[in-house]
Design a protein around this motif. Structure first.
Motif, mmCIF file in Angstrom:
data_model
loop_
_atom_site.group_PDB
_atom_site.id
_atom_site.type_symbol
_atom_site.label_atom_id
_atom_site.label_comp_id
_atom_site.label_asym_id
_atom_site.label_seq_id
_atom_site.Cartn_x
_atom_site.Cartn_y
_atom_site.Cartn_z
ATOM 1 N N ALA A 178 92.290 -12.499 -13.329
ATOM 2 C CA ALA A 178 92.094 -12.587 -11.883
ATOM 3 C C ALA A 178 90.824 -11.853 -11.453
ATOM 4 O O ALA A 178 90.060 -12.353 -10.614
ATOM 5 N N ILE A 179 90.596 -10.669 -12.038
ATOM 6 C CA ILE A 179 89.384 -9.905 -11.717
ATOM 7 C C ILE A 179 88.143 -10.700 -12.109
ATOM 8 O O ILE A 179 87.172 -10.807 -11.347
ATOM 9 N N GLY A 225 80.484 -14.359 -6.710
ATOM 10 C CA GLY A 225 79.069 -14.491 -7.052
ATOM 11 C C GLY A 225 78.584 -15.918 -6.939
ATOM 12 O O GLY A 225 77.492 -16.186 -6.428
ATOM 13 N N LEU A 226 79.411 -16.869 -7.392
ATOM 14 C CA LEU A 226 79.024 -18.285 -7.342
ATOM 15 C C LEU A 226 78.930 -18.794 -5.907
ATOM 16 O O LEU A 226 77.982 -19.505 -5.561
ATOM 17 N N VAL A 227 79.894 -18.431 -5.053
ATOM 18 C CA VAL A 227 79.839 -18.919 -3.673
ATOM 19 C C VAL A 227 78.621 -18.358 -2.952
ATOM 20 O O VAL A 227 77.967 -19.055 -2.166
ATOM 21 N N LEU A 242 85.125 -22.551 -14.608
ATOM 22 C CA LEU A 242 85.509 -23.719 -13.805
ATOM 23 C C LEU A 242 86.445 -23.319 -12.672
ATOM 24 O O LEU A 242 86.324 -23.800 -11.544
ATOM 25 N N MET A 243 87.403 -22.433 -12.972
ATOM 26 C CA MET A 243 88.314 -21.954 -11.927
ATOM 27 C C MET A 243 87.545 -21.176 -10.858
ATOM 28 O O MET A 243 87.816 -21.307 -9.655
ATOM 29 N N ALA A 244 86.568 -20.365 -11.300
ATOM 30 C CA ALA A 244 85.736 -19.618 -10.346
ATOM 31 C C ALA A 244 84.904 -20.572 -9.502
ATOM 32 O O ALA A 244 84.730 -20.361 -8.296
ATOM 33 N N LEU A 245 84.389 -21.651 -10.126
ATOM 34 C CA LEU A 245 83.587 -22.631 -9.389
ATOM 35 C C LEU A 245 84.431 -23.367 -8.355
ATOM 36 O O LEU A 245 83.987 -23.599 -7.226
#
Length: 781
Positions: free
Chosen positions: A21-22, A30-32, A333-336
């Protein structure tokens, strides 16, 4: 095999939920940020490039003593006559607001343009209704943008409807166009036909804010046209004008970035600021990836026994790398997905926060999709390869003997270097944001030379004396003044000279008509002589009060020496009766101009009212009521003077808001990374902590053990950040005529902030580790 890797990766993420999760939250944030900055920078660097003829379109500007984006209305007819080879020539005029009447309802409409029929041939306007060839060809016609048409007419088709403007013109709606995109210097929301009220002056210096655009035919260079302009001026206005003024061709795609032209409908933005914002986006992504690398690397050590067993039963290094990379790819991918979902939710608010209108459709444009893929690939490569390689190189015998042994021996220097880079970037952002904030405070609150607090401005109307009487009896009014314009407004300029003082060359001065209350109400400091006084008759020689810059232009240093001197302003002789301190009439992008003030009741167009503190809303309502009685055919429309001052720095305010938001995000990402890293360090050093406590180490000793290395890294990053931040921000400050000095405090604040945030983050997690049961820790090991 891929299915097997996928199953291992999924089980691993579910087993270690908190670390996963972290990782996903930090990288997603960071990506957004990076994607949002990418869209903003893309928007900023594409200004006016969507027009089909953008590369051949120019704005004709004037250069006298200053760069001016507008030219006299007299230039366009002469250009049409003397340059028939030009493909298109169009005049455009802009004003902020007017009163309109639809049916029996009156409203204030903002951002109005006036344009001729050629305008739609130069600029790519998306027409929803009406004929672009004829919609602006005749007098008394108006074209509305879709949002304005919706606002005033609802779902009804407004084409053919009549709008009355300023009680003077009945304008027929002849077209509807789509709202302009955000990446254009044009700011109109409605277009009135040029023939309705254009000025037919023949004076070259009659600059009324008219903009002139031309499109060159294929094969004709701008340089060849510009080279003929001096002869063109001489032919139409004489040799004297040719010596004093020039006409220039400014490329359409340069207008948004050209800092020489300040007084225009939209303030230009420095490309340095845009590239600086792009660097911020890259920095934030780097911080997020460093977090990912550090946590994934430490996490790999935690799972070292699992990797060792897999290697003992025959797993090859390439298989270990593939398995680790797949897990990283899934997390990226989940972060994206998290980033894109957050971005879609935030997009409606981007214009309010960052001053840029971004639509969800932009996410699916080809260059944006390619950009997203490159950003994701960058994140995967930077975040995944190193931890995967670390796992593949584990020595299985050492791992099975001691899972937290020397598996990553020799890697601490690189890990510390990555954390140091993170602290470096965070401090750079904090330093830059603090300097921008100080400059904004300097813009809005310091050294403007007049009082702007609790003052509203509005039109005097048709009965100035009646309004003066009503305001004097209003208990909520502290003071008031009538003038051509308040200090923050600049509306009238004229030439001035003083041959007997050796000033033969003509300079430009601002002229303000003011009443006897003007100087006292705005608290403009008198340096010498007499203030403006009320007069019933006109002087044979005009008596004026000038600012300090005015007498400096005359070569006079002592204000008392200027008293009684005569100068030529416009076509009249005037005598200086007083000198006041300089006050800011334009933005601090430019040096303060010479300015003179004089009394003339016929020039009172604007009222300025100083309100008593408390019950301001009720006082404005009362003034509205009284003003409306005196001017039944008009609408009361006021503005707070401090808002007007703030509008001069909209671009800088947007930049400040942008830096502030992304600096906070950078700090959050750093905290998340530190929290995850310290948590893993605590797990890896659980036996060490237990032994130290058994041997008598206090909680403070244990916490200090964790803090020590981080403090050293912060100090090392600070040493590097200071010169880099100074160089970057010093260059940005050079864009302004008036600026703050960069002082050590700007850097010390960043250091203390970083120490505090990192210290709190490390302390919270290390304190938990330090207060654990040491016997349990030793037993578990």
């Amino acid at each position: 095999m891929l299915k097997h890797y996928f199953r291992i990766a999924t089980r691993s993420m579910l087993r270690y939920k908190s670390y996963t999760a972290i990782n996903i939250f930090g990288l997603g944030l960071g990506l957004v940020s990076c994607i949002l900055i990418f869209l903003i920078v893309r928007n900023e660097l594409s200004y006016d490039q969507y027009h089909g003829q953008a590369d051949r379109t120019y704005r004709i500007t004037s250069l006298g003593l200053d760069y001016n984006p507008s030219v006299s209305f007299a230039v366009a007819p002469a250009i049409r006559n003397d340059f028939p080879e030009l493909e298109h020539i169009s005049q455009y005029y802009y004003w902020q607001e007017s009163m309109i009447e639809i049916g029996h309802e009156r409203r204030i409409i903002k951002d109005i343009g006036a344009a001729d029929g050629e305008f739609a041939r130069i600029f790519d306007l998306e027409w929803l209704a009406g004929d672009p060839k004829s919609a602006l060809a005749v007098p008394n016609t108006i074209v509305l943008t879709k949002s304005i048409a919706k606002q005033y007419f609802g779902d009804k088709n407004p084409v053919g409807e009549v709008i009355r403007m300023d009680n003077n013109w009945d304008l027929k709606v002849t077209g509807i166009i789509k709202d302009l995109p955000s990446n254009t210097h044009l700011t109109f929301k409605s277009l009135v036909s040029w023939e309705t009220f254009h000025d037919k002056t023949t004076n070259f210096w009659s600059i009324q804010g008219g903009y002139l655009y031309v499109t060159l035919p294929e094969g004709l260079s701008a340089r060849s046209i510009e080279g003929r302009l001096p002869a063109f001026i001489k032919k139409n206005w004489g040799e004297e004008i040719e010596k004093e003024g020039k006409l220039l061709l400014q490329p359409l795609t340069d207008i948004h970035y050209d800092q020489r032209y300040i007084n225009q409908t939209s303030m230009p933005r420095s490309k340095k600021s845009i590239y600086g914002l792009a660097a911020v986006g890259l920095f934030i992504l780097v911080i997020a990836c460093i977090n990912f690398v550090n946590i994934a690397t430490a996490f790999a050590v935690k799972r070292s026994k699992e990797v060792g067993i897999r290697k003992v039963i025959g797993a090859k290094p390439i298989q270990i790398i593939k398995s680790a990379l797949l897990e990283i790819i899934l997390q990226v991918l989940m972060a994206l997905i998290l980033a894109l979902g957050s971005l879609l939710l935030f997009m409606p608010h981007t214009e309010n926060v960052f001053g840029v209108r971004i639509s969800s459709n932009q996410l699916f444009q080809a260059d944006v999709v390619i950009g997203l893929l490159l950003i994701s690939l960058f994140a995967v490569l930077i975040s995944g390869l190193y931890p995967a390689l670390i796992q593949s190189r584990f020595n299985q015998l050492q791992i099975l003997k001691s899972p937290f042994s020397t598996a990553v021996k020799g890697r601490s220097t690189l890990k510390k270097g990555l954390i140091g880079v993170q602290f470096l970037v965070t401090q750079l952002l904090i330093m830059s944001t603090f300097i921008v904030a100080q400059q904004m405070d300097f813009f809005l609150n310091k050294d403007i030379g007049f009082d702007k607090e609790s003052i509203i401005t509005f039109g005097v109307g048709k009965n100035p004396e009646g309004l003066r009487h009503l305001l004097s009896k209003q208990p909520g009014v502290k003071d008031f003044s009538f003038a051509s314009a308040a200090p923050a407004y600049n509306m009238r300029y004229m030439p001035f000279s003083a041959p007997h003082l050796g000033m033969d060359e003509v300079d430009v001065t601002e002229a303000k008509v003011v009443d006897e209350n003007y100087l006292s109400m705005f608290k403009i400091e008198m340096l010498a002589g007499l203030p403006i006084a009320k007069k019933t008759t006109k002087d044979s020689i005009q008596k004026i009060v000038v600012n300090k810059t005015f007498i400096t232009r005359l070569g006079i240093r002592d204000p008392n020496d200027a008293l009684g001197e005569q100068v030529i302003v416009g076509d009249r002789r005037a005598e200086i009766q007083g000198v006041v301190a300089d006050f800011q009439s334009e933005s601090k992008h430019k040096k303060i101009r010479a300015c003179f003030l004089y009394y003339d009741p016929e020039g009172f167009y604007q009222a300025s009212v100083k309100l008593q503190s408390g019950n301001i809303k009720e006082t404005i309502t009362a003034i509205n009521k009284e003003w409306s009685i005196l001017n039944p055919e008009s609408l009361f429309n006021y503005e707070f003077l401090d808002n007007k001052v703030a509008r001069l720095y909209e671009r800088e305010q947007t930049l400040y808001s942008t830096f502030k938001v992304f600096t906070i995000i950078a700090i959050i990402i750093s905290c998340v990374g530190l929290l995850g890293l310290v948590s893993l360090m605590a797990v890896q050093r659980v036996k060490e902590i237990g032994v130290r406590k058994v041997l008598g180490a206090s909680v403070q000793n244990i916490v200090a053990l964790f803090l020590k290395d981080f403090v050293v890294l912060i100090l090392m990053a600070f040493v590097i950040a200071v010169p880099v931040a100074w160089y970057a921000m010093h260059g940005w400050l050079q864009e302004f005529a008036y600026q703050i000095n960069i002082v050590p405090l700007h850097f010390i604040v960043a250091l203390l902030t970083t120490l505090f945030v990192a210290g709190i983050t490390v302390f919270v997690r290390s304190f938990v580790a330090a207060t654990g049961n040491p016997i349990k820790a030793i037993k578990e090991e």
